[in-house]
Design a protein around this motif. Structure first.
Motif, PDB file in Angstrom:
ATOM      1  N   SER A  29      24.145 -31.340   1.583  1.00 33.18           N
ATOM      2  CA  SER A  29      24.119 -31.107   0.133  1.00 33.18           C
ATOM      3  C   SER A  29      25.200 -30.122  -0.272  1.00 33.18           C
ATOM      4  CB  SER A  29      22.758 -30.553  -0.300  1.00 33.18           C
ATOM      5  OG  SER A  29      21.721 -31.455   0.008  1.00 33.18           O
ATOM      6  N   LEU A  30      25.870 -30.449  -1.360  1.00 32.67           N
ATOM      7  CA  LEU A  30      26.799 -29.511  -1.982  1.00 32.67           C
ATOM      8  C   LEU A  30      25.970 -28.651  -2.926  1.00 32.67           C
ATOM      9  CD1 LEU A  30      29.931 -29.061  -1.987  1.00 32.67           C
ATOM     10  CD2 LEU A  30      29.946 -30.272  -4.176  1.00 32.67           C
ATOM     11  N   ILE A  31      26.026 -27.329  -2.754  1.00 34.46           N
ATOM     12  CA  ILE A  31      25.172 -26.447  -3.556  1.00 34.46           C
ATOM     13  C   ILE A  31      26.007 -25.399  -4.276  1.00 34.46           C
ATOM     14  CG2 ILE A  31      23.179 -26.796  -2.041  1.00 34.46           C
ATOM     15  CD1 ILE A  31      23.713 -24.024  -0.840  1.00 34.46           C
ATOM     16  N   TRP A  32      25.458 -24.858  -5.360  1.00 31.58           N
ATOM     17  CA  TRP A  32      26.108 -23.787  -6.111  1.00 31.58           C
ATOM     18  C   TRP A  32      25.030 -22.961  -6.789  1.00 31.58           C
ATOM     19  CZ3 TRP A  32      26.223 -28.954  -7.151  1.00 31.58           C
ATOM     20  CH2 TRP A  32      25.651 -29.391  -8.353  1.00 31.58           C
ATOM     21  N   LEU A  33      25.366 -21.742  -7.176  1.00 24.93           N
ATOM     22  CA  LEU A  33      24.402 -20.852  -7.806  1.00 24.93           C
ATOM     23  C   LEU A  33      23.958 -21.418  -9.153  1.00 24.93           C
ATOM     24  CD1 LEU A  33      25.941 -17.311  -7.130  1.00 24.93           C
ATOM     25  CD2 LEU A  33      23.943 -18.333  -6.028  1.00 24.93           C
ATOM     26  N   LYS A  34      22.668 -21.369  -9.402  1.00 24.00           N
ATOM     27  CA  LYS A  34      22.140 -21.856 -10.668  1.00 24.00           C
ATOM     28  C   LYS A  34      22.699 -21.021 -11.816  1.00 24.00           C
ATOM     29  CE  LYS A  34      17.853 -23.498 -12.709  1.00 24.00           C
ATOM     30  NZ  LYS A  34      16.400 -23.697 -12.498  1.00 24.00           N
ATOM     31  N   GLY A  35      23.184 -21.696 -12.840  1.00 27.53           N
ATOM     32  CA  GLY A  35      23.749 -20.996 -13.991  1.00 27.53           C
ATOM     33  C   GLY A  35      25.206 -20.615 -13.833  1.00 27.53           C
TER      34      GLY A  35
ATOM     35  N   GLU B 282      21.572 -25.040  -7.520  1.00 27.73           N
ATOM     36  CA  GLU B 282      21.579 -26.445  -7.908  1.00 27.73           C
ATOM     37  C   GLU B 282      22.301 -27.195  -6.807  1.00 27.73           C
ATOM     38  OE1 GLU B 282      22.103 -27.234 -12.289  1.00 27.73           O
ATOM     39  OE2 GLU B 282      22.844 -25.162 -12.214  1.00 27.73           O
ATOM     40  N   LYS B 283      22.049 -28.511  -6.721  1.00 28.81           N
ATOM     41  CA  LYS B 283      22.619 -29.230  -5.585  1.00 28.81           C
ATOM     42  C   LYS B 283      22.996 -30.656  -5.950  1.00 28.81           C
ATOM     43  CE  LYS B 283      18.174 -30.835  -3.650  1.00 28.81           C
ATOM     44  NZ  LYS B 283      18.359 -32.271  -3.442  1.00 28.81           N
ATOM     45  N   LEU B 284      23.872 -31.202  -5.127  1.00 29.95           N
ATOM     46  CA  LEU B 284      24.226 -32.614  -5.189  1.00 29.95           C
ATOM     47  C   LEU B 284      24.172 -33.140  -3.766  1.00 29.95           C
ATOM     48  CD1 LEU B 284      25.311 -35.069  -6.778  1.00 29.95           C
ATOM     49  CD2 LEU B 284      27.620 -34.267  -6.260  1.00 29.95           C
ATOM     50  N   ASP B 285      23.220 -34.029  -3.480  1.00 30.13           N
ATOM     51  CA  ASP B 285      23.089 -34.594  -2.138  1.00 30.13           C
ATOM     52  C   ASP B 285      24.224 -35.576  -1.873  1.00 30.13           C
ATOM     53  OD1 ASP B 285      20.764 -33.152  -1.791  1.00 30.13           O
ATOM     54  OD2 ASP B 285      19.436 -34.810  -2.343  1.00 30.13           O
ATOM     55  N   LEU B 286      24.827 -35.471  -0.677  1.00 26.72           N
ATOM     56  CA  LEU B 286      25.977 -36.304  -0.344  1.00 26.72           C
ATOM     57  C   LEU B 286      25.685 -37.332   0.748  1.00 26.72           C
ATOM     58  CD1 LEU B 286      28.889 -33.678  -0.329  1.00 26.72           C
ATOM     59  CD2 LEU B 286      28.139 -35.160  -2.202  1.00 26.72           C
ATOM     60  N   LEU B 287      25.068 -36.896   1.839  1.00 25.45           N
ATOM     61  CA  LEU B 287      24.941 -37.771   3.012  1.00 25.45           C
ATOM     62  C   LEU B 287      23.773 -37.312   3.872  1.00 25.45           C
ATOM     63  CD1 LEU B 287      26.437 -40.040   4.752  1.00 25.45           C
ATOM     64  CD2 LEU B 287      27.542 -38.126   5.943  1.00 25.45           C
ATOM     65  N   GLN B 288      23.068 -38.269   4.465  1.00 21.88           N
ATOM     66  CA  GLN B 288      21.990 -37.915   5.395  1.00 21.88           C
ATOM     67  C   GLN B 288      22.576 -37.353   6.690  1.00 21.88           C
ATOM     68  OE1 GLN B 288      19.370 -40.898   7.548  1.00 21.88           O
ATOM     69  NE2 GLN B 288      17.894 -40.125   6.041  1.00 21.88           N
ATOM     70  N   ASN B 289      21.907 -36.359   7.230  1.00 19.06           N
ATOM     71  CA  ASN B 289      22.304 -35.746   8.496  1.00 19.06           C
ATOM     72  C   ASN B 289      21.267 -36.113   9.554  1.00 19.06           C
ATOM     73  OD1 ASN B 289      23.676 -34.070  10.331  1.00 19.06           O
ATOM     74  ND2 ASN B 289      22.386 -32.322   9.821  1.00 19.06           N
TER      75      ASN B 289
ATOM     76  N   LEU C 239      28.562 -26.185   1.360  1.00 23.97           N
ATOM     77  CA  LEU C 239      27.982 -27.401   1.939  1.00 23.97           C
ATOM     78  C   LEU C 239      27.043 -26.993   3.057  1.00 23.97           C
ATOM     79  CD1 LEU C 239      28.076 -30.570   1.983  1.00 23.97           C
ATOM     80  CD2 LEU C 239      29.613 -30.320   3.945  1.00 23.97           C
ATOM     81  N   VAL C 240      25.776 -27.409   2.944  1.00 23.40           N
ATOM     82  CA  VAL C 240      24.759 -27.062   3.942  1.00 23.40           C
ATOM     83  C   VAL C 240      23.911 -28.288   4.244  1.00 23.40           C
ATOM     84  CG1 VAL C 240      24.627 -24.629   3.256  1.00 23.40           C
ATOM     85  CG2 VAL C 240      23.139 -26.312   2.152  1.00 23.40           C
ATOM     86  N   SER C 241      23.215 -28.252   5.374  1.00 28.00           N
ATOM     87  CA  SER C 241      22.249 -29.301   5.691  1.00 28.00           C
ATOM     88  C   SER C 241      20.824 -28.769   5.615  1.00 28.00           C
ATOM     89  CB  SER C 241      22.518 -29.881   7.090  1.00 28.00           C
ATOM     90  OG  SER C 241      22.426 -28.874   8.069  1.00 28.00           O
ATOM     91  N   ILE C 242      20.677 -27.458   5.468  1.00 30.14           N
ATOM     92  CA  ILE C 242      19.371 -26.834   5.236  1.00 30.14           C
ATOM     93  C   ILE C 242      19.508 -25.946   4.010  1.00 30.14           C
ATOM     94  CG2 ILE C 242      17.580 -25.321   6.165  1.00 30.14           C
ATOM     95  CD1 ILE C 242      18.537 -26.031   8.952  1.00 30.14           C
ATOM     96  N   LEU C 243      18.746 -26.209   2.981  1.00 30.75           N
ATOM     97  CA  LEU C 243      18.875 -25.458   1.734  1.00 30.75           C
ATOM     98  C   LEU C 243      18.371 -24.026   1.906  1.00 30.75           C
ATOM     99  CD1 LEU C 243      17.595 -28.126  -0.825  1.00 30.75           C
ATOM    100  CD2 LEU C 243      19.970 -27.531  -0.295  1.00 30.75           C
TER     101      LEU C 243
END
Length: 307
Positions: free
Chosen positions: A269-275, A157-164, A146-150
């Protein structure tokens, strides 16, 4: 040999943290209790597992081999537990996450109902700064971050959760007028920074650079909680995420100082490695969040809209 699973877990944690003190903190045990279990475990081997030089503990080559074996044993124990639950038709397994420090005010609300629905899932969540979060993701040590700066160095890949939202914040001892010029206020206020590697620090420095501000740097602290306590005490001001100061604003202990150009808005954003090949647990969480994130934001973060 008569070592216990508890001793294996304690020794493995000592090896991972390189410290009896840190191991005791992460295991929620007293330091003497961890030291006693380490001694009892060592007594079963003729070859040293560790050695102490000065006040620092070092793991011997033999100790590292034992730690590797201990990890395999512990993983097999978890596998037995998971298979038992799976046989009963329950979703089970480990969910590993690494989140930036201010994410501790966000991620638990997106996980709470999911974890309650699936008692067989074990959550391992590391709360640290942005650099270490990205490193753990890059090394494929976690399912999600979970990050606020990609991160710009990884394919994700990402899933946006909440505005910071980040505001300039101070205690309530001084009153400020609305519409203060940005350059004027930052010239006089002593600023408190997060440590290098922090996403909040990166956002704050980008704002300062973008507006060509001359600032009075007061101090540097290693967590948002430490920064908040310093601001409350009157040691200075800081640009802080709104998510972590709700109670202090409500209790009139902190104030948002009205400055042009603020708040800074990013996205959690919740992020994970592509693939990445997700486990059934990871896939289930993603499905749950895609369907339910809007309701979670509405139920848990409606207070956010007033700022």
């Amino acid at each position: 040999m008569n070592y216990t699973l508890n001793q294996l877990q304690i020794f493995l944690k000592i090896v991972q943290t390189q410290s009896v003190t840190k191991a005791s903190e992460e295991l929620h045990l007293t330091q003497p209790a961890v030291s006693i279990q380490l001694k009892n475990f060592q007594d079963q081997f003729d070859i040293p597992l560790t050695e102490v030089v000065g006040r620092k503990i070092y793991i011997t080559d033999f100790g590292r081999e034992i730690a590797e074996a201990a990890e395999n044993i512990i993983n097999q124990v978890y596998a037995i537990n998971y298979k038992t639950l799976a046989y009963k038709g329950q979703l089970s397994g480990r969910l590993k996450m690494s989140i930036v420090s201010t994410g501790k005010y966000v991620m638990p609300y997106f996980l709470a109902d999911f974890m309650q629905q699936h008692a067989g899932i074990e959550l391992l969540m590391d709360v640290t700064n942005k650099n270490k979060v990205v490193e753990s993701l890059e090394n494929n040590e976690v399912d999600f971050a979970l990050v606020s700066i990609l991160p710009t160095t990884l394919h994700i890949e990402k899933l946006d959760l909440l505005q910071n939202k980040l505001y300039l914040v101070g205690n309530t001892n001084t009153k400020f007028k609305k519409g203060i010029k940005t350059k004027d206020i930052f010239k006089d206020l002593p600023l408190i920074f997060r440590e290098k590697g922090s996403g909040t620090r990166q956002t704050m420095e980008s704002f300062i650079e973008r507006n060509s501000l001359s600032v009075l740097k007061k101090m540097e602290l290693t967590s948002n909680e430490a920064v908040k306590q310093a601001v409350l005490a009157g040691l200075g001001y800081s640009i802080m995420p709104l998510i972590g100061i709700r109670n202090e604003l409500h209790n009139n202990e902190l104030q948002i100082i009205p400055v042009n150009g603020l708040p800074i808005k990013t996205t959690w954003s919740l992020i994970w490695l592509k693939g990445k090949k997700h486990s059934p647990v990871s896939l289930s969480l993603l499905d749950y969040l895609k369907k339910g994130k809007s309701q979670i934001v509405h139920d848990k973060f409606s207070w956010y809209e007033q700022y």
